[in-house]
Scaffold this motif. Structure first.
Motif: not given
Length: 50
Positions: A31-50
């Motif tokens: 999963l790539m969000y902005e410039d961060q790459i994740f191999f699986g979901l991050p524990e803190d999903l609040s980074i995806f909220k705007e």
């Protein structure tokens, strides 16, 4: 085909993929969000909220 080419460029150039490349693996799922790459979901999903 373009999304695959973009992914392969990331996989072949980003340092986050080094352990995956060393094991001759593909690196999916990823999963790539902005410039961060994740191999699986991050524990803190609040980074995806705007």
């Amino acid at each position: 085909m373009l999304p695959l080419k973009k992914f392969l460029k990331l996989r072949d150039t980003r340092p986050e993929f080094e352990p995956i490349r060393e094991k001759n693996r593909v690196g999916v799922p990823m999963l790539m969000y902005e410039d961060q790459i994740f191999f699986g979901l991050p524990e803190d999903l609040s980074i995806f909220k705007e």
